[in-house]
Design a protein around this motif. Structure first.
Motif, short mmCIF file in Angstrom:
data_model
loop_
_atom_site.label_atom_id
_atom_site.label_comp_id
_atom_site.label_asym_id
_atom_site.label_seq_id
_atom_site.Cartn_x
_atom_site.Cartn_y
_atom_site.Cartn_z
N THR A 40 0.83 -1.21 0.00
CA THR A 40 0.00 0.00 0.00
C THR A 40 0.86 1.26 0.00
O THR A 40 0.59 2.21 -0.74
CB THR A 40 -0.93 0.01 1.22
N THR A 41 1.88 1.27 0.83
CA THR A 41 2.73 2.46 0.95
C THR A 41 3.76 2.56 -0.18
O THR A 41 4.30 3.63 -0.41
CB THR A 41 3.48 2.46 2.29
N ALA A 42 4.04 1.45 -0.87
CA ALA A 42 5.05 1.48 -1.92
C ALA A 42 4.65 2.43 -3.03
O ALA A 42 5.52 2.97 -3.74
CB ALA A 42 5.27 0.07 -2.48
N TYR A 43 3.36 2.64 -3.26
CA TYR A 43 2.90 3.53 -4.31
C TYR A 43 2.77 4.97 -3.83
O TYR A 43 2.31 5.83 -4.58
CB TYR A 43 1.57 3.03 -4.87
N ASP A 44 3.15 5.23 -2.58
CA ASP A 44 3.16 6.60 -2.04
C ASP A 44 4.61 6.94 -1.67
O ASP A 44 5.04 6.69 -0.54
CB ASP A 44 2.26 6.70 -0.82
N PRO A 45 5.39 7.48 -2.61
CA PRO A 45 6.82 7.72 -2.36
C PRO A 45 7.09 8.60 -1.14
O PRO A 45 8.08 8.39 -0.44
CB PRO A 45 7.29 8.39 -3.65
N LEU A 46 6.23 9.58 -0.89
CA LEU A 46 6.47 10.47 0.23
C LEU A 46 6.38 9.74 1.56
O LEU A 46 7.21 9.96 2.46
CB LEU A 46 5.47 11.63 0.20
N THR A 47 5.41 8.84 1.70
CA THR A 47 5.30 8.04 2.92
C THR A 47 6.52 7.15 3.10
O THR A 47 7.07 7.03 4.20
CB THR A 47 4.02 7.19 2.88
N VAL A 48 6.96 6.53 2.01
CA VAL A 48 8.16 5.69 2.07
C VAL A 48 9.37 6.53 2.45
O VAL A 48 10.21 6.11 3.26
CB VAL A 48 8.39 5.00 0.71
N PHE A 101 19.78 5.55 -2.09
CA PHE A 101 19.90 4.52 -3.12
C PHE A 101 18.74 3.52 -3.02
O PHE A 101 18.17 3.11 -4.02
CB PHE A 101 21.23 3.78 -2.99
N LEU A 102 18.40 3.15 -1.79
CA LEU A 102 17.27 2.22 -1.60
C LEU A 102 15.94 2.86 -1.99
O LEU A 102 15.00 2.16 -2.37
CB LEU A 102 17.22 1.77 -0.14
N PHE A 103 15.89 4.17 -1.91
CA PHE A 103 14.64 4.88 -2.21
C PHE A 103 14.43 5.07 -3.71
O PHE A 103 13.30 5.35 -4.14
CB PHE A 103 14.65 6.24 -1.50
N ILE A 104 15.46 4.93 -4.53
CA ILE A 104 15.38 5.25 -5.97
C ILE A 104 14.17 4.62 -6.66
O ILE A 104 13.47 5.29 -7.43
CB ILE A 104 16.69 4.87 -6.68
#
Length: 531
Positions: A13-21, A79-82
């Motif tokens: 669910t959160t993977a598609y919300d970059p800001l939350t991640v 890098f993990l966030f890319i």
């Protein structure tokens, strides 16, 4: 089993919300930095990256260059966030949704911006660590941020980078609405990278001040981004650029908080130039790629003031010592303004017991902080003697003493110790009569005319404190170093190192508040703002 299913659902669910991640990564980065800094301290000490805090009475060995730890953790997290900002494109290709994928053109330029920004930050972390280890000279490390920003500028150019600026409303009848700077705009952005990096580096030297000021700037940038995201008048490109800015700033805040816990007073680690380079380039990246470099510079008001104040020393108009940080008084445990000798010959000739009356009491150079020997017949002084220190005070002034190897006889008409009077000093009125040299435009001094003018101007503005020779009262001998921290001590008086850091952070916070007022309230008088 249900727990793993719930965790997987939460991740998807959160993977598609970059800001939350990104917020989650920022919290994780702060926690890792908090634990990693003390865990790696011994490794840095064994590698020879260590030193002693000169502003403490203890001689404890402290690890240096720990800004490298924060920088590396930040890079790993980023890098993990890319993949996350591009998750919907990855998901469409994996699900075989060709029609949807055809409508979603992959933003290659946005990915290039992200990678080039990380490359520039990584380059500055490496160069900062090299500076800590090799102690690179200023003339060589000055252009390094602009060189590290080249990948960023190239991607900016490929992405049809805008090189025009909007002319302020009052100047439009003369200059028009827009001015295209062309290549000058890229030079300007390179100068922004240089300034953001080195302005933090020259406003440093005490526990927590580098990380503290950077934290205030980073939080100000994040708040500015959030205001734009919440504004109903923000366009889609503006929202996208400010989201991009948040992606870089939030993890930076995380690692900085984790590092500040160990670097604040009393510091258990030194951050080195690595953190200053890392922080400055991070700010330059968001300012350039998010297209708000002018707003970014508003958050650097204290650094701009500190640079302008330091300019006479940085450009060698007046002498500039290697370290200009405030001086630690071991007797009082307080920080005092440090001083630089302007005329070494006059300083060596100056009788150490002389204080110029018309300029009030002066703090003396550390070379003059010697033991004051008084005879039993001298009356009791109105000041206090510092136990365990070599300096003695009378009201606000530290009294120098005769060196044991020589006796000092002040010239006639000057302030001299008196053993027959209850007061400390007796003097002749002739000392207040101007001599011939007072009528000359510039006294004999080792300063160049430009330096002498700078000293007089800064003194007239109350930005420094100058001590003159006793005979003419016109020959400047020494002055307080030109930094904002020395100025705070000059105006507020000596204070502890912790309070000095908090004072710098308070000044930074007040200036950020002023920047918000200028950017969001007064901007309507300068630029067209959509309603």
């Amino acid at each position: 089993m249900a727990q793993y299913t719930l965790a997987s659902l939460l991740i998807l669910t959160t993977a598609y919300d970059p800001l939350t991640v990104n917020i989650g990564f920022a919290v994780l980065a702060g926690i890792i930095t908090w634990f990693a800094v003390p865990a790696l301290s011994e490794i840095f000490i064994k590698a020879g990256l260590k030193g002693m805090d000169l502003c403490k009475k203890s001689k404890q060995i402290i690890p240096e260059s720990m800004g490298m730890v924060a920088g590396l953790i930040y890079l790993v997290v980023m890098f993990l966030f890319i993949p996350f900002p591009f998750m919907k494109w990855f998901a469409a290709s994996q699900d075989g949704r060709q029609e949807e994928l055809a409508l979603l053109t992959f933003p290659h330029l946005k990915l290039a911006e992200l990678l080039s920004a990380l490359l520039s930050i990584q380059s500055m972390v490496f160069l900062g660590f090299a500076d800590d280890v090799l102690d690179i000279r200023w003339r060589f490390k000055m252009p390094l941020p602009a060189i590290a920003a080249i990948p960023l500028l190239v991607v900016y150019w490929v992405n049809a980078g805008v090189t025009y600026i909007v002319v302020p409303i009052p100047l439009r009848p003369i200059l028009g609405h827009l001015i295209d700077l062309g290549v000058l705009y890229y030079i300007y952005m390179g100068m922004v990278a240089i300034f953001c990096t080195h302005s933090i580096n020259i406003m440093a030297g005490i526990n927590g001040v580098e990380v503290g000021q950077s934290l205030v700037i980073a939080v100000s940038i994040a708040l500015n981004d959030i205001l734009f995201l919440q504004s109903s008048s923000s366009s889609a490109p503006a929202i996208e650029t400010h989201l991009f800015s948040l992606y870089f700033i939030l993890p930076f805040i995380g690692v900085s908080v984790g590092l500040f816990i160990h670097n604040r007073y009393p510091s258990r680690v030194f951050i080195g130039d690595t953190y200053c380079y890392f922080a400055g380039m991070t700010f330059a990246v968001v300012g350039i790629l998010a297209h708000y470099s002018k707003t970014l510079l508003l958050f650097f008001i204290p650094q701009i003031f500190n640079f302008l104040l330091s300019a006479p020393q940085l450009f060698r108009l007046v002498p500039c010592p290697r370290h200009r940080i405030p001086r630690f008084n071991r007797g009082t445990g307080l920080m005092e303004p440090s001083r630089v000798i302007l005329d070494q010959e006059a300083f060596d000739e100056e009788p150490l017991t002389i204080i110029k009356p018309r300029h009030g009491t002066q703090h003396l150079h550390p070379q003059q902080q010697m033991t004051l020997r008084r005879s039993a017949s001298t009356a009791s002084l109105g000041g206090s003697t510092q136990t365990g220190s070599s300096s003695h005070t009378l009201q606000e002034s530290a009294l120098p003493a005769d060196p044991p190897s020589r006796s000092v006889t002040p010239p006639p008409g000057q302030l001299t110790p008196s053993s027959s009077s209850p007061s400390l000093f007796s003097f002749s009125p002739s000392s207040l009569i101007p001599s011939k040299s007072r009528h000359s435009p510039m006294p004999r001094t080792s300063l160049k005319r430009s330096g002498w003018i700078c000293v007089k101007l800064l003194e007239a503005l109350g930005l420094t404190q100058v001590r003159y020779d006793a005979q003419t009262g016109q020959r400047p001998i020494e002055m307080t170093n030109l930094t904002i921290m020395n100025l705070i001590l000059l105006k507020a008086g000596p204070m502890s190192e912790q309070n000095l850091t908090l004072s710098v952070m308070l000044v930074q916070t007040i200036c950020s508040a002023i920047a918000f007022i200028i950017r969001h309230q007064l901007v309507i008088y300068v630029y067209d703002v959509p309603s």
